[in-house]
Design a protein around this motif. Structure first.
Motif, PDB file in Angstrom:
ATOM      1  N   THR A   1      18.772   9.309 -23.549  1.00 22.78           N
ATOM      2  CA  THR A   1      20.088   8.842 -23.993  1.00 22.78           C
ATOM      3  C   THR A   1      20.595   9.742 -25.114  1.00 22.78           C
ATOM      4  OG1 THR A   1      18.982   7.279 -25.471  1.00 22.78           O
ATOM      5  CG2 THR A   1      19.653   6.458 -23.317  1.00 22.78           C
ATOM      6  N   PRO A   2      21.898   9.684 -25.430  1.00 18.07           N
ATOM      7  CA  PRO A   2      22.469  10.600 -26.428  1.00 18.07           C
ATOM      8  C   PRO A   2      21.779  10.568 -27.790  1.00 18.07           C
ATOM      9  CG  PRO A   2      24.211   9.526 -25.196  1.00 18.07           C
ATOM     10  CD  PRO A   2      22.944   8.866 -24.769  1.00 18.07           C
ATOM     11  N   ASP A   3      21.141   9.454 -28.138  1.00 18.39           N
ATOM     12  CA  ASP A   3      20.493   9.349 -29.441  1.00 18.39           C
ATOM     13  C   ASP A   3      19.054   9.859 -29.428  1.00 18.39           C
ATOM     14  OD1 ASP A   3      19.774   7.214 -27.768  1.00 18.39           O
ATOM     15  OD2 ASP A   3      19.139   6.007 -29.484  1.00 18.39           O
ATOM     16  N   MET A   4      18.586  10.358 -28.273  1.00 17.11           N
ATOM     17  CA  MET A   4      17.207  10.795 -28.149  1.00 17.11           C
ATOM     18  C   MET A   4      17.102  12.314 -28.124  1.00 17.11           C
ATOM     19  SD  MET A   4      16.078   8.000 -25.251  1.00 17.11           S
ATOM     20  CE  MET A   4      14.558   8.817 -24.824  1.00 17.11           C
ATOM     21  N   ASN A   5      15.958  12.818 -28.575  1.00 15.05           N
ATOM     22  CA  ASN A   5      15.659  14.246 -28.518  1.00 15.05           C
ATOM     23  C   ASN A   5      15.242  14.589 -27.090  1.00 15.05           C
ATOM     24  OD1 ASN A   5      14.448  16.804 -28.672  1.00 15.05           O
ATOM     25  ND2 ASN A   5      13.783  16.471 -30.776  1.00 15.05           N
ATOM     26  N   VAL A   6      15.950  15.487 -26.434  1.00 15.28           N
ATOM     27  CA  VAL A   6      15.701  15.784 -25.024  1.00 15.28           C
ATOM     28  C   VAL A   6      14.383  16.520 -24.807  1.00 15.28           C
ATOM     29  CG1 VAL A   6      18.157  15.833 -24.494  1.00 15.28           C
ATOM     30  CG2 VAL A   6      16.967  17.967 -25.071  1.00 15.28           C
ATOM     31  N   SER A   7      13.757  17.024 -25.879  1.00 11.43           N
ATOM     32  CA  SER A   7      12.495  17.742 -25.734  1.00 11.43           C
ATOM     33  C   SER A   7      11.291  16.889 -26.137  1.00 11.43           C
ATOM     34  CB  SER A   7      12.514  19.022 -26.575  1.00 11.43           C
ATOM     35  OG  SER A   7      12.614  18.718 -27.950  1.00 11.43           O
TER      36      SER A   7
ATOM     37  N   ASN B   1       0.818  -1.214   0.000  1.00  9.58           N
ATOM     38  CA  ASN B   1       0.000   0.000   0.000  1.00  9.58           C
ATOM     39  C   ASN B   1       0.847   1.258   0.000  1.00  9.58           C
ATOM     40  OD1 ASN B   1      -2.693   0.550  -0.322  1.00  9.58           O
ATOM     41  ND2 ASN B   1      -3.058   0.983   1.839  1.00  9.58           N
ATOM     42  N   ARG B   2       1.760   1.319  -0.973  1.00  8.68           N
ATOM     43  CA  ARG B   2       2.680   2.457  -1.081  1.00  8.68           C
ATOM     44  C   ARG B   2       2.458   3.169  -2.408  1.00  8.68           C
ATOM     45  NH1 ARG B   2       8.149   0.402  -1.317  1.00  8.68           N
ATOM     46  NH2 ARG B   2       7.199  -1.487  -2.192  1.00  8.68           N
ATOM     47  N   PRO B   3       1.853   4.349  -2.401  1.00  9.70           N
ATOM     48  CA  PRO B   3       1.643   5.078  -3.650  1.00  9.70           C
ATOM     49  C   PRO B   3       2.900   5.833  -4.094  1.00  9.70           C
ATOM     50  CG  PRO B   3       0.645   6.265  -1.835  1.00  9.70           C
ATOM     51  CD  PRO B   3       1.213   5.003  -1.248  1.00  9.70           C
ATOM     52  N   VAL B   4       3.113   5.833  -5.411  1.00 12.56           N
ATOM     53  CA  VAL B   4       4.245   6.538  -6.002  1.00 12.56           C
ATOM     54  C   VAL B   4       3.747   7.292  -7.232  1.00 12.56           C
ATOM     55  CG1 VAL B   4       6.531   6.338  -7.045  1.00 12.56           C
ATOM     56  CG2 VAL B   4       5.854   4.746  -5.245  1.00 12.56           C
ATOM     57  N   ILE B   5       4.211   8.500  -7.400  1.00 15.08           N
ATOM     58  CA  ILE B   5       3.930   9.281  -8.601  1.00 15.08           C
ATOM     59  C   ILE B   5       5.157   9.249  -9.499  1.00 15.08           C
ATOM     60  CG2 ILE B   5       3.701  11.648  -9.462  1.00 15.08           C
ATOM     61  CD1 ILE B   5       1.794  12.202  -7.155  1.00 15.08           C
ATOM     62  N   LEU B   6       4.950   8.983 -10.778  1.00 15.51           N
ATOM     63  CA  LEU B   6       5.972   9.127 -11.802  1.00 15.51           C
ATOM     64  C   LEU B   6       5.586  10.351 -12.639  1.00 15.51           C
ATOM     65  CD1 LEU B   6       6.238   5.403 -12.982  1.00 15.51           C
ATOM     66  CD2 LEU B   6       7.856   6.624 -11.505  1.00 15.51           C
ATOM     67  N   TYR B   7       6.538  11.232 -12.906  1.00 21.01           N
ATOM     68  CA  TYR B   7       6.199  12.435 -13.663  1.00 21.01           C
ATOM     69  C   TYR B   7       7.403  12.933 -14.447  1.00 21.01           C
ATOM     70  CZ  TYR B   7       8.678  15.374 -10.242  1.00 21.01           C
ATOM     71  OH  TYR B   7       9.647  15.953  -9.454  1.00 21.01           O
ATOM     72  N   THR B   8       7.131  13.763 -15.430  1.00 18.61           N
ATOM     73  CA  THR B   8       8.186  14.363 -16.242  1.00 18.61           C
ATOM     74  C   THR B   8       8.571  15.721 -15.671  1.00 18.61           C
ATOM     75  OG1 THR B   8       7.440  13.258 -18.254  1.00 18.61           O
ATOM     76  CG2 THR B   8       8.794  15.221 -18.538  1.00 18.61           C
ATOM     77  N   GLY B   9       9.857  15.895 -15.425  1.00 12.65           N
ATOM     78  CA  GLY B   9      10.377  17.187 -14.999  1.00 12.65           C
ATOM     79  C   GLY B   9      11.243  17.783 -16.091  1.00 12.65           C
ATOM     80  N   ILE B  10      11.303  19.107 -16.119  1.00 13.64           N
ATOM     81  CA  ILE B  10      12.214  19.801 -17.028  1.00 13.64           C
ATOM     82  C   ILE B  10      13.380  20.300 -16.176  1.00 13.64           C
ATOM     83  CG2 ILE B  10      12.439  21.543 -18.826  1.00 13.64           C
ATOM     84  CD1 ILE B  10      10.247  19.431 -19.304  1.00 13.64           C
ATOM     85  N   ASP B  11      14.558  19.748 -16.430  1.00 13.70           N
ATOM     86  CA  ASP B  11      15.681  20.002 -15.525  1.00 13.70           C
ATOM     87  C   ASP B  11      16.434  21.281 -15.884  1.00 13.70           C
ATOM     88  OD1 ASP B  11      17.310  19.406 -17.669  1.00 13.70           O
ATOM     89  OD2 ASP B  11      18.101  17.533 -16.836  1.00 13.70           O
ATOM     90  N   THR B  12      17.551  21.503 -15.216  1.00 15.30           N
ATOM     91  CA  THR B  12      18.318  22.738 -15.396  1.00 15.30           C
ATOM     92  C   THR B  12      18.889  22.860 -16.808  1.00 15.30           C
ATOM     93  OG1 THR B  12      20.249  21.598 -14.495  1.00 15.30           O
ATOM     94  CG2 THR B  12      18.938  22.927 -12.960  1.00 15.30           C
ATOM     95  N   GLN B  13      19.008  21.735 -17.521  1.00  9.62           N
ATOM     96  CA  GLN B  13      19.510  21.742 -18.895  1.00  9.62           C
ATOM     97  C   GLN B  13      18.380  21.755 -19.922  1.00  9.62           C
ATOM     98  OE1 GLN B  13      22.744  18.745 -19.449  1.00  9.62           O
ATOM     99  NE2 GLN B  13      22.433  18.307 -17.269  1.00  9.62           N
ATOM    100  N   GLU B  14      17.129  21.991 -19.439  1.00  5.53           N
ATOM    101  CA  GLU B  14      15.937  21.988 -20.298  1.00  5.53           C
ATOM    102  C   GLU B  14      15.695  20.623 -20.924  1.00  5.53           C
ATOM    103  OE1 GLU B  14      13.674  24.273 -20.602  1.00  5.53           O
ATOM    104  OE2 GLU B  14      14.657  25.877 -19.486  1.00  5.53           O
ATOM    105  N   ARG B  15      16.172  19.573 -20.258  1.00  6.01           N
ATOM    106  CA  ARG B  15      15.882  18.219 -20.707  1.00  6.01           C
ATOM    107  C   ARG B  15      14.596  17.714 -20.051  1.00  6.01           C
ATOM    108  NH1 ARG B  15      20.701  14.463 -19.033  1.00  6.01           N
ATOM    109  NH2 ARG B  15      20.053  15.370 -17.039  1.00  6.01           N
ATOM    110  N   GLN B  16      13.846  16.896 -20.758  1.00  2.00           N
ATOM    111  CA  GLN B  16      12.709  16.207 -20.173  1.00  2.00           C
ATOM    112  C   GLN B  16      13.232  14.913 -19.541  1.00  2.00           C
ATOM    113  OE1 GLN B  16       9.605  15.853 -23.128  1.00  2.00           O
ATOM    114  NE2 GLN B  16       9.624  18.050 -23.538  1.00  2.00           N
TER     115      GLN B  16
ATOM    116  N   SER C   1       7.544   9.301 -26.757  1.00  2.00           N
ATOM    117  CA  SER C   1       8.632   9.999 -27.436  1.00  2.00           C
ATOM    118  C   SER C   1       8.395   9.929 -28.944  1.00  2.00           C
ATOM    119  CB  SER C   1       9.978   9.371 -27.072  1.00  2.00           C
ATOM    120  OG  SER C   1      11.052  10.138 -27.580  1.00  2.00           O
ATOM    121  N   ARG C   2       9.395  10.352 -29.693  1.00  2.00           N
ATOM    122  CA  ARG C   2       9.402  10.174 -31.148  1.00  2.00           C
ATOM    123  C   ARG C   2      10.843  10.096 -31.634  1.00  2.00           C
ATOM    124  NH1 ARG C   2      10.846  14.890 -33.860  1.00  2.00           N
ATOM    125  NH2 ARG C   2      10.493  16.848 -32.713  1.00  2.00           N
ATOM    126  N   ARG C   3      11.027   9.430 -32.755  1.00  2.00           N
ATOM    127  CA  ARG C   3      12.320   9.394 -33.440  1.00  2.00           C
ATOM    128  C   ARG C   3      12.069   9.889 -34.849  1.00  2.00           C
ATOM    129  NH1 ARG C   3      14.889   3.770 -33.259  1.00  2.00           N
ATOM    130  NH2 ARG C   3      15.284   4.385 -31.094  1.00  2.00           N
TER     131      ARG C   3
END
Length: 510
Positions: free
Chosen positions: A110-116, A65-80, A137-139
């Motif tokens: 990862t390096p091959d992914m679009n950070v936005s 009975n442990r709830p966890v939220i997963l969410y997208t943050g925009i970090d200091t480098q403007e990465r998702q 995501s998208r490629r």
């Protein structure tokens, strides 16, 4: 999520105005999914891994009975990046305070992914000794659902292959992945359910179209791959939860009543030309129960039963014939805030118009644009005229039109907002939404349920086979000046076999 007897609704919210920006995770709680109490925001930008924004995600209840939220943050480098949050005090019945551990983020591009283009983690599921989640995501132009695995819900590893991807669909926002019964049951299944006679639903919100699409298929657990059935298109011409103004939906398993609940947003814009995310705001729609149609080819949706507790005064009518151009007003309720259930019947299919073969290459929405509610037809258009002014300068029609194709009859369902307001058409977004209804017409009947709430009309055709939401802005047909009619503009006489309508009371919002 449902946790310890309470429903928790988290939603994107700007506390400074009804425009995009300053987004926090707002938090409301309820015991019945209808009456809600607003709490302080659960998550807001505060750490290096989300300092530039806290975007969409999901909730998962772990064993113990442990709830966890997963969410997208925009970090200091403007990465998702993907983060997690946990309650400060899990014994607090309202889970008011949430903390974001310093070992975030748990997944980075990862390096091959679009950070936005890396966002919106799904509810996680347990399988073969691992927790698993999908991130949208998208490629280039290929929509992607990246799969991640973890044994402890903290250390996540990206799988070598995505769970699913489709060419030429662009960015996949707000993905959702869950099982449904294949045996005709309307009950829901926990996201981690692993058993026989199950199909899986995979849904994405397409950033390019601002609509949502889903497929039904098979989850190959040994390969961690999702394979859609060949019964519908995997892309822009595919199945939709809602053929109207509906986006960024999320489902969850309701353990209280053993059902899956679907919830989405109706976007709004002050200009039909403004299709940027910054110009959009939205309203939360009615929660819907969702399950697999007995045909196995699509989902069914229906407003949750608790909504009926808001019903007030009721009026009924039956066996009312509507000849060409005929209409009957539904009086005695509050048409600006109403719940209407109606069954139409017709003596024959002989007057159905020919289905133009060129329409096979365009969306139902375009066909509705060509065949409006006032255009004389054969079998239809017939339906409800909602939010109508007294002289019908304004109205939002929700209607059916039946066509004859070479080997079958085609049922078109429309919710046409073009006449919804007398305001300048160049400034207000007023589309003619539509979808086809896969229904057996042997009994020569079609049912419709419309829930009207001032600026929102949510309509469910043929028991929830096709659903259309319209966001409208009437100027004349408001409050006591709104009217409701059943109408027929076809040459075949239509009978309002049964109609029940209720005034709807407002829920409690504290």
């Amino acid at each position: 999520m449902y946790f310890n007897g309470i429903y928790h609704l988290f939603y994107q919210y700007n506390p400074k105005g009804a425009v995009w920006g300053n987004i926090v995770w707002a938090h409301s709680v309820s015991t019945d999914l209808v009456n809600w109490k607003a709490l302080e925001p659960a998550i807001y930008a505060s750490k290096p891994f989300d300092i530039n924004g806290c975007w969409s995600g999901s909730a998962t209840v772990l064993p113990g009975n442990r709830p966890v939220i997963l969410y997208t943050g925009i970090d200091t480098q403007e990465r998702q990046v993907q983060n997690y949050a946990i309650p400060e005090n899990a014994s607090d019945p309202y889970l008011i305070k949430w903390i974001k551990p310093d070992n975030n983020p748990i997944a980075v591009p990862t390096p091959d992914m679009n950070v936005s283009t890396f966002r919106d983690p799904t509810t996680a599921w347990w399988d073969s000794g691992h927790w698993k989640m999908v991130v949208g995501s998208r490629r280039k132009r290929r929509g992607m659902a990246y799969l991640y695995r973890s044994r402890d819900f903290i250390n996540w590893v990206k799988a070598k292959h995505p769970l699913h991807s489709t060419p030429n669909t662009g960015m996949w926002e707000c993905p959702d992945f869950y099982p449904v019964h294949q045996d005709g049951s309307t009950n829901g299944l926990d996201t981690s359910f692993n058993g026989p006679k199950v199909k899986h639903v995979f849904k994405v919100s397409l950033d390019l179209t601002r609509y949502e699409y889903y497929t039904l298929g098979t989850y190959l657990r040994d390969k961690d791959r999702y394979v859609p059935d060949n019964t519908s298109v995997d892309g822009w011409r595919g199945l939709r939860y809602d053929y109207g103004n509906f986006y960024a939906s999320k489902s969850f398993f309701d353990a209280k009543l053993n059902r899956r609940i679907l919830w989405g947003w109706a976007n709004e814009s002050d200009s039909k030309d403004d299709d940027s995310e910054k110009g959009w705001a939205g309203v939360q729609l009615i929660p819907r129960k969702v399950w697999l149609d007995p045909s196995g080819k699509q989902l069914l949706q229906w407003p949750i039963q608790e909504l009926e507790t808001l019903r007030g005064k009721k009026v009924e009518m039956s066996n009312v014939p509507l000849k060409t151009g005929g209409s009957v007003e539904v009086t005695g309720i509050t048409p600006a805030q109403a719940d209407v259930e109606v069954t139409f019947s017709f003596p024959s299919l002989d007057k159905a118009e020919q289905f133009d073969s060129s329409w096979e290459n365009i969306d139902a929405q375009d066909v509705c644009g060509l065949k409006a509610s006032k255009d004389l037809g054969g079998l239809g258009p017939f339906g409800l005229m909602t939010l109508a002014s007294v002289n019908k300068e304004e109205f939002t029609p929700v209607f059916f039109r039946i066509f004859k194709a070479p080997n079958k009859h085609v049922v078109l369902m429309c919710s046409d907002a073009r006449s919804s307001t007398v305001k300048d058409s160049d400034k207000i977004y007023k589309p003619s939404f539509a979808g086809y209804v896969d229904v057996d017409l042997t009994d020569k009947k079609l049912s419709l349920r419309s829930l009207i709430d001032h600026s929102v009309v949510e309509s469910f055709g043929a028991g929830g086979k096709t659903v259309i939401t319209s966001r409208v802005y009437p100027e004349l047909a408001t409050f006591r000046d709104a009217h409701l009619f059943a109408f027929n503009n076809g040459t075949e006489t239509i009978t309002v076999e049964t109609l029940s309508a209720w005034s709807m009371n407002a829920p409690a919002m504290n």
